[in-house]
Motif scaffolding. Structure first.
Motif, mmCIF file in Angstrom:
data_model
loop_
_atom_site.group_PDB
_atom_site.id
_atom_site.type_symbol
_atom_site.label_atom_id
_atom_site.label_comp_id
_atom_site.label_asym_id
_atom_site.label_seq_id
_atom_site.Cartn_x
_atom_site.Cartn_y
_atom_site.Cartn_z
ATOM 1 N N MET A 1 46.510 36.247 55.830
ATOM 2 C CA MET A 1 46.779 36.593 57.231
ATOM 3 C C MET A 1 45.651 37.458 57.809
ATOM 4 S SD MET A 1 49.603 34.946 57.562
ATOM 5 C CE MET A 1 50.103 35.433 59.219
ATOM 6 N N GLY A 2 44.421 37.108 57.424
ATOM 7 C CA GLY A 2 43.254 37.752 58.026
ATOM 8 C C GLY A 2 42.669 38.933 57.281
ATOM 9 N N LYS A 3 43.337 39.390 56.190
ATOM 10 C CA LYS A 3 42.831 40.532 55.430
ATOM 11 C C LYS A 3 42.815 40.185 53.939
ATOM 12 C CE LYS A 3 45.809 43.606 56.821
ATOM 13 N NZ LYS A 3 46.556 44.858 57.148
ATOM 14 N N PRO A 4 41.916 40.785 53.168
ATOM 15 C CA PRO A 4 41.977 40.602 51.714
ATOM 16 C C PRO A 4 43.366 40.992 51.221
ATOM 17 C CG PRO A 4 39.967 41.762 52.327
ATOM 18 C CD PRO A 4 40.807 41.694 53.569
ATOM 19 N N ILE A 5 43.926 40.183 50.364
ATOM 20 C CA ILE A 5 45.337 40.377 50.007
ATOM 21 C C ILE A 5 45.588 41.746 49.369
ATOM 22 C CG2 ILE A 5 45.174 39.250 47.731
ATOM 23 C CD1 ILE A 5 47.974 38.001 48.407
ATOM 24 N N LEU A 6 44.621 42.272 48.627
ATOM 25 C CA LEU A 6 44.852 43.584 48.015
ATOM 26 C C LEU A 6 44.915 44.721 49.025
ATOM 27 C CD1 LEU A 6 41.961 45.278 48.007
ATOM 28 C CD2 LEU A 6 41.457 43.824 46.069
ATOM 29 N N ARG B 1 44.052 30.745 38.158
ATOM 30 C CA ARG B 1 44.688 29.702 38.963
ATOM 31 C C ARG B 1 44.214 29.685 40.412
ATOM 32 N NH1 ARG B 1 50.415 31.126 36.239
ATOM 33 N NH2 ARG B 1 49.420 33.171 36.417
ATOM 34 N N ILE B 2 43.986 30.851 40.991
ATOM 35 C CA ILE B 2 43.428 30.938 42.343
ATOM 36 C C ILE B 2 42.165 31.794 42.239
ATOM 37 C CG2 ILE B 2 43.785 31.654 44.731
ATOM 38 C CD1 ILE B 2 46.764 31.341 44.339
ATOM 39 N N PRO B 3 41.000 31.173 42.278
ATOM 40 C CA PRO B 3 39.752 31.935 42.112
ATOM 41 C C PRO B 3 39.638 33.078 43.128
ATOM 42 C CG PRO B 3 39.325 29.573 42.000
ATOM 43 C CD PRO B 3 40.760 29.733 42.432
ATOM 44 N N ARG B 4 39.257 34.255 42.611
ATOM 45 C CA ARG B 4 39.063 35.448 43.438
ATOM 46 C C ARG B 4 40.325 35.782 44.243
ATOM 47 N NH1 ARG B 4 35.336 38.196 41.513
ATOM 48 N NH2 ARG B 4 34.566 39.084 43.465
ATOM 49 N N LYS B 5 41.472 35.558 43.627
ATOM 50 C CA LYS B 5 42.748 35.710 44.330
ATOM 51 C C LYS B 5 42.931 37.086 44.952
ATOM 52 C CE LYS B 5 46.669 35.986 41.889
ATOM 53 N NZ LYS B 5 47.927 35.584 41.197
ATOM 54 N N ASN B 6 42.516 38.113 44.244
ATOM 55 C CA ASN B 6 42.793 39.476 44.707
ATOM 56 C C ASN B 6 42.092 39.851 46.008
ATOM 57 O OD1 ASN B 6 44.522 40.123 42.552
ATOM 58 N ND2 ASN B 6 42.780 40.551 41.220
ATOM 59 N N ILE B 7 41.064 39.089 46.393
ATOM 60 C CA ILE B 7 40.366 39.390 47.653
ATOM 61 C C ILE B 7 40.376 38.204 48.613
ATOM 62 C CG2 ILE B 7 38.944 41.285 46.801
ATOM 63 C CD1 ILE B 7 36.666 39.278 46.417
ATOM 64 N N ILE C 1 35.167 43.607 44.514
ATOM 65 C CA ILE C 1 36.548 44.057 44.697
ATOM 66 C C ILE C 1 36.589 45.559 44.920
ATOM 67 C CG2 ILE C 1 38.791 44.324 43.541
ATOM 68 C CD1 ILE C 1 38.325 41.616 42.223
ATOM 69 N N ALA C 2 35.796 46.292 44.156
ATOM 70 C CA ALA C 2 35.748 47.745 44.315
ATOM 71 C C ALA C 2 35.295 48.129 45.718
ATOM 72 C CB ALA C 2 34.807 48.352 43.274
ATOM 73 N N ASP C 3 34.277 47.456 46.227
ATOM 74 C CA ASP C 3 33.756 47.767 47.566
ATOM 75 C C ASP C 3 34.800 47.500 48.644
ATOM 76 O OD1 ASP C 3 31.335 48.537 46.513
ATOM 77 O OD2 ASP C 3 30.327 46.621 46.893
ATOM 78 N N ILE C 4 35.546 46.411 48.509
ATOM 79 C CA ILE C 4 36.589 46.085 49.490
ATOM 80 C C ILE C 4 37.710 47.119 49.424
ATOM 81 C CG2 ILE C 4 38.401 44.406 50.061
ATOM 82 C CD1 ILE C 4 36.394 42.208 49.261
#
Length: 230
Positions: A25-30, A15-21, A55-58
């Motif tokens: 508010m300025g930071k990747p959500i995870l 539903r939201i592409p690449r949602k986890n990163i 995602i792993a790198d972030i």
């Protein structure tokens, strides 16, 4: 007692592409889930389970460990949360590393507060329960639910409550989608967090938001700002 935090964040989101990163508010959500786990001081290991190298790198940048990648079998649309957690625990066990408690923190829980993570753990270990689920009350009495037919006719789903006052109705809760705890032994026994011996940890609705579309995302940001202002 040894404790592990597992943050599950696969690469594909419908539903939201690449949602986890996506930036929240300025930071990747995870990043928020990782930082809350670190701030709590509860965990011997904080790891992120993913099938996606970006995602792993972030996650590594924000302080989580990614000692192995998630298998393809548990990265498809049909794999459940319990399967992901079991795979992680099994991989550690194969390396000779075991834990007493596991906490699964969802990667899209930026409203989670460190005090709730800490309090929930101690409430669980001081109880007779073997697992814990964060829950939030429905914002409107579900016994006043309505059905709408194909021709738009409205009917009460529970007509026996037609004249009941809202304040007289029982409170119902749903999964807050924030975090879960379990003893590792109980998790292996039941293969799920919401077992027959599961404790509720009630969260205020300002501290959680299901994020499935752009409107949900904006609501979560508004709640985040409100929490920060308080």
């Amino acid at each position: 007692m040894k404790k592990i935090a597992i943050i599950p964040a696969r690469g594909r989101s419908k539903r939201i592409p690449r949602k986890n990163i996506q930036l929240f508010m300025g930071k990747p959500i995870l990043a928020y889930s990782i930082q809350i786990a670190l701030q709590s001081g509860l965990f011997d290991e904080i790891m992120l389970s993913t099938d996606d190298k970006e995602i792993a790198d972030i996650a590594l940048q924000y302080g989580a460990k990614v000692p192995f990648m998630r298998s393809a079998e548990n990265a498809n649309d049909f794999a459940g949360l319990a399967q992901v957690v079991e795979e992680v625990l099994d991989n550690y066990k194969n390396k000779g590393v075991t834990f007493d408690f596991v906490c699964c923190i969802l990667p899209t829980a930026p409203l989670l507060q460190v005090e709730d993570l800490i309090q929930s753990y101690y409430q669980l270990v001081d109880s007779e329960f073997t697992s814990l689920c964060s829950v939030v009350a429905f914002s409107y009495p579900i016994l006043r639910s309505l059905t709408v037919s194909d021709n738009k006719k409205v009917e009460m789903y529970f007509p026996e409550y037609k004249n009941a006052r809202s304040q007289d109705m029982p409170t119902f809760y749903h999964d807050a989608g924030a975090f879960y705890w379990s003893s590792v032994d109980a998790f292996y026994q039941h293969k799920r967090f919401l077992s027959s011996n599961c404790m509720a940890y009630i969260i205020n609705e300002i501290k959680t938001q299901d994020i499935d579309n752009d409107s949900d995302w904006k609501l979560a940001e508004l709640k985040y700002q409100l929490l920060k202002s308080n």
